[in-house]
Design a protein around this motif. Structure first.
Motif, PDB file in Angstrom:
ATOM      1  N   ASN A 206       0.821  -1.217   0.000  1.00  0.00           N
ATOM      2  CA  ASN A 206       0.000   0.000   0.000  1.00  0.00           C
ATOM      3  C   ASN A 206       0.850   1.260   0.000  1.00  0.00           C
ATOM      4  O   ASN A 206       0.337   2.355   0.273  1.00  0.00           O
ATOM      5  CB  ASN A 206      -0.936  -0.005   1.214  1.00  0.00           C
ATOM      6  CG  ASN A 206      -1.981  -1.091   1.133  1.00  0.00           C
ATOM      7  OD1 ASN A 206      -2.592  -1.304   0.087  1.00  0.00           O
ATOM      8  ND2 ASN A 206      -2.199  -1.790   2.232  1.00  0.00           N
ATOM      9  N   THR A 249      -7.096   5.886  -3.052  1.00  0.00           N
ATOM     10  CA  THR A 249      -8.230   5.062  -2.635  1.00  0.00           C
ATOM     11  C   THR A 249      -7.976   4.438  -1.274  1.00  0.00           C
ATOM     12  O   THR A 249      -8.862   4.427  -0.396  1.00  0.00           O
ATOM     13  CB  THR A 249      -8.491   3.960  -3.677  1.00  0.00           C
ATOM     14  OG1 THR A 249      -8.788   4.554  -4.937  1.00  0.00           O
ATOM     15  CG2 THR A 249      -9.656   3.075  -3.247  1.00  0.00           C
ATOM     16  N   PHE A 250      -6.751   3.939  -1.073  1.00  0.00           N
ATOM     17  CA  PHE A 250      -6.400   3.328   0.211  1.00  0.00           C
ATOM     18  C   PHE A 250      -6.482   4.345   1.349  1.00  0.00           C
ATOM     19  O   PHE A 250      -7.007   4.060   2.425  1.00  0.00           O
ATOM     20  CB  PHE A 250      -4.993   2.735   0.129  1.00  0.00           C
ATOM     21  CG  PHE A 250      -4.453   2.263   1.449  1.00  0.00           C
ATOM     22  CD1 PHE A 250      -4.882   1.072   2.005  1.00  0.00           C
ATOM     23  CD2 PHE A 250      -3.521   3.027   2.148  1.00  0.00           C
ATOM     24  CE1 PHE A 250      -4.388   0.639   3.237  1.00  0.00           C
ATOM     25  CE2 PHE A 250      -3.023   2.605   3.369  1.00  0.00           C
ATOM     26  CZ  PHE A 250      -3.467   1.403   3.912  1.00  0.00           C
ATOM     27  N   VAL A 252      -8.266   7.136   1.494  1.00  0.00           N
ATOM     28  CA  VAL A 252      -9.658   7.496   1.756  1.00  0.00           C
ATOM     29  C   VAL A 252     -10.344   6.408   2.582  1.00  0.00           C
ATOM     30  O   VAL A 252     -11.047   6.687   3.559  1.00  0.00           O
ATOM     31  CB  VAL A 252     -10.417   7.735   0.432  1.00  0.00           C
ATOM     32  CG1 VAL A 252     -11.918   7.849   0.695  1.00  0.00           C
ATOM     33  CG2 VAL A 252      -9.900   8.985  -0.255  1.00  0.00           C
ATOM     34  N   ASP A 253     -10.118   5.156   2.197  1.00  0.00           N
ATOM     35  CA  ASP A 253     -10.729   4.046   2.936  1.00  0.00           C
ATOM     36  C   ASP A 253     -10.200   3.980   4.365  1.00  0.00           C
ATOM     37  O   ASP A 253     -10.952   3.749   5.319  1.00  0.00           O
ATOM     38  CB  ASP A 253     -10.460   2.722   2.216  1.00  0.00           C
ATOM     39  CG  ASP A 253     -11.168   2.629   0.878  1.00  0.00           C
ATOM     40  OD1 ASP A 253     -12.117   3.414   0.661  1.00  0.00           O
ATOM     41  OD2 ASP A 253     -10.770   1.792   0.046  1.00  0.00           O
ATOM     42  N   THR A 254      -8.886   4.186   4.516  1.00  0.00           N
ATOM     43  CA  THR A 254      -8.279   4.132   5.850  1.00  0.00           C
ATOM     44  C   THR A 254      -8.779   5.273   6.720  1.00  0.00           C
ATOM     45  O   THR A 254      -9.045   5.095   7.914  1.00  0.00           O
ATOM     46  CB  THR A 254      -6.747   4.198   5.742  1.00  0.00           C
ATOM     47  OG1 THR A 254      -6.279   3.116   4.925  1.00  0.00           O
ATOM     48  CG2 THR A 254      -6.101   4.098   7.118  1.00  0.00           C
ATOM     49  N   SER A 256     -11.625   6.719   6.584  1.00  0.00           N
ATOM     50  CA  SER A 256     -13.000   6.424   6.996  1.00  0.00           C
ATOM     51  C   SER A 256     -13.016   5.461   8.176  1.00  0.00           C
ATOM     52  O   SER A 256     -13.819   5.600   9.111  1.00  0.00           O
ATOM     53  CB  SER A 256     -13.773   5.819   5.819  1.00  0.00           C
ATOM     54  OG  SER A 256     -13.827   6.724   4.730  1.00  0.00           O
ATOM     55  N   GLU A 257     -12.092   4.500   8.159  1.00  0.00           N
ATOM     56  CA  GLU A 257     -12.029   3.526   9.242  1.00  0.00           C
ATOM     57  C   GLU A 257     -11.501   4.150  10.521  1.00  0.00           C
ATOM     58  O   GLU A 257     -11.912   3.791  11.627  1.00  0.00           O
ATOM     59  CB  GLU A 257     -11.139   2.353   8.834  1.00  0.00           C
ATOM     60  CG  GLU A 257     -11.682   1.549   7.668  1.00  0.00           C
ATOM     61  CD  GLU A 257     -10.688   0.525   7.168  1.00  0.00           C
ATOM     62  OE1 GLU A 257      -9.586   0.453   7.757  1.00  0.00           O
ATOM     63  OE2 GLU A 257     -11.005  -0.200   6.213  1.00  0.00           O
ATOM     64  N   ARG A 259     -11.736   7.371  11.432  1.00  0.00           N
ATOM     65  CA  ARG A 259     -12.373   8.637  11.782  1.00  0.00           C
ATOM     66  C   ARG A 259     -12.756   8.735  13.264  1.00  0.00           C
ATOM     67  O   ARG A 259     -12.616   9.793  13.880  1.00  0.00           O
ATOM     68  CB  ARG A 259     -13.598   8.864  10.894  1.00  0.00           C
ATOM     69  CG  ARG A 259     -14.187  10.262  11.031  1.00  0.00           C
ATOM     70  CD  ARG A 259     -15.128  10.543   9.880  1.00  0.00           C
ATOM     71  NE  ARG A 259     -14.402  10.630   8.624  1.00  0.00           N
ATOM     72  CZ  ARG A 259     -14.868  10.194   7.455  1.00  0.00           C
ATOM     73  NH1 ARG A 259     -16.052   9.601   7.410  1.00  0.00           N
ATOM     74  NH2 ARG A 259     -14.166  10.310   6.352  1.00  0.00           N
TER      75      ARG A 259
END
Length: 268
Positions: A206, A249-250, A252-254, A256-257, A259
Motif C-alpha cells: 500500500n 483510494t487506500f 480514503v478508505d483508511t 474512513s475507518e 475517523r
C-alpha cells in the motif's frame, strides 16, 4: 546515456563521446506495434527467474514464427510485471539484478525512432563509441580526468584522457547514498529502511514506508521510483499514475475507518 548524448549533440558538441558499460549494450529501437494480449493464467507467477526468462523467450520465439514482433510480447507483459516482481523469490530477484537487468532494460526502455536515427548517425560517423568495459579508477587533472579501465574479457588495464565523466548508471542504486535531505532524514530518524536488495526504500504493497523496526508507517507513504524495491516497474508515468490512484483510494478508505480515533504524531 542516450539522453545525455542527445543533449551534447543538440548543444553543438563536436568531440568524441565514449559510452562505457560492462556489457556495452545499447537500448533497442521502438517500433509502433500493438501489445500482444497475454492471458493472466498463462503467466508463470512465482516461478524462478530462470524459468520465467525461459518462458518469455519461448513465447517470443513462438510468436516470431507467426510474424509477431518481440516488442509486442514484452509490451503485452507490462500489465503483469509488478506482480511478477512481487512474487519472484528474493534469490531470483538478486540474480535478475546481477545478470539479466541490463538485457531487460535495453529491450523494455527503447529509443524512439527519431532518436535511433540520431544515435545511429553518431555511431556511424565515429563520434560515438560503445565500449564494453569497466572503470577501475578516475583521477581528475587540469584537462579533465584520467580514466583507467578494463575491456570486457581483458585483464590488462588501459587508460584514457577525457574532458569530463558523466555517471549514467540510472536510479537502481542504494538510496542511502542519496544527497536528498528529505530521504536522508528518514534514515537518520529511523523512519525508513533500505530493502534487502538495496535498490529502494522498503514499503508495503500500500506504499506505506517501513520503519527501521520493521513496522509500517500510518502517515508516511512513498510513490514513484523510490518504491522500485516493491514494485520494480514504477518509472513510467502510467505506472506512477495508477500507483497514486491506488494510494488515494487506500488513504480514503483508511481515513474512513480511523475517523472515530485521532491519530497522534507518534503513530507515524
Amino acid at each position: 546515456m542516450v539522453d545525455y548524448v542527445l543533449s551534447l549533440l543538440r548543444n553543438g558538441h563536436r568531440g568524441p563521446i565514449v559510452a562505457m558499460s560492462r556489457r556495452g549494450l545499447l537500448a533497442k529501437p521502438h517500433r509502433h506495434v500493438d501489445a500482444l494480449q497475454i492471458d493472466e493464467t498463462d503467466v508463470p507467477f512465482g516461478a524462478s527467474i530462470n524459468n520465467l526468462l525461459r518462458w518469455l523467450r519461448d513465447r517470443i520465439d513462438r510468436n516470431a514464427t507467426q510474424g509477431v514482433d518481440w516488442r509486442s510480447v514484452t509490451d503485452g507483459l507490462r500489465p503483469y510485471t509488478q506482480r511478477l516482481w512481487h512474487e519472484l523469490p528474493r534469490a531470483s530477484k538478486r540474480r535478475f539484478l546481477e545478470h539479466a537487468r541490463a538485457w531487460w532494460d535495453v529491450h523494455r526502455y527503447r529509443m524512439a525512432p527519431e532518436v535511433e536515427v540520431r544515435i545511429t548517425q553518431a555511431l556511424d560517423s565515429g563520434q560515438l563509441t560503445l565500449m564494453a568495459a569497466k572503470v577501475a579508477s578516475i583521477e581528475p587533472n587540469n584537462t579533465g580526468a584520467r580514466v583507467t579501465y578494463r575491456r570486457r574479457g581483458d585483464a590488462n588495464p588501459l587508460e584514457m584522457q577525457v574532458g569530463a565523466v558523466v555517471d549514467c548508471n540510472g536510479i537502481v542504486k542504494d538510496p542511502r547514498a542519496t544527497l536528498n535531505p528529505a530521504v536522508r532524514s528518514l534514515f537518520d530518524r529511523s523512519l525508513a529502511r533500505v530493502n534487502p536488495l538495496c535498490i529502494g526504500i522498503e514499503t508495503d504493497r500500500n506504499c506505506a514506508i517501513i520503519r527501521r523496526d520493521g513496522t509500517a508507517s500510518r502517515c508516511l507513504f512513498a510513490v514513484g521510483p523510490i518504491t522500485r524495491a516493491a514494485f520494480w516497474e514504477i518509472m513510467a508515468t502510467p505506472d506512477i499514475r495508477n500507483q497514486c490512484a491506488a494510494l488515494a483510494t487506500f488513504l480514503v478508505d483508511t481515513a474512513s475507518e480511523d475517523r472515530p480515533n485521532r491519530m497522534s504524531a507518534s503513530d507515524c
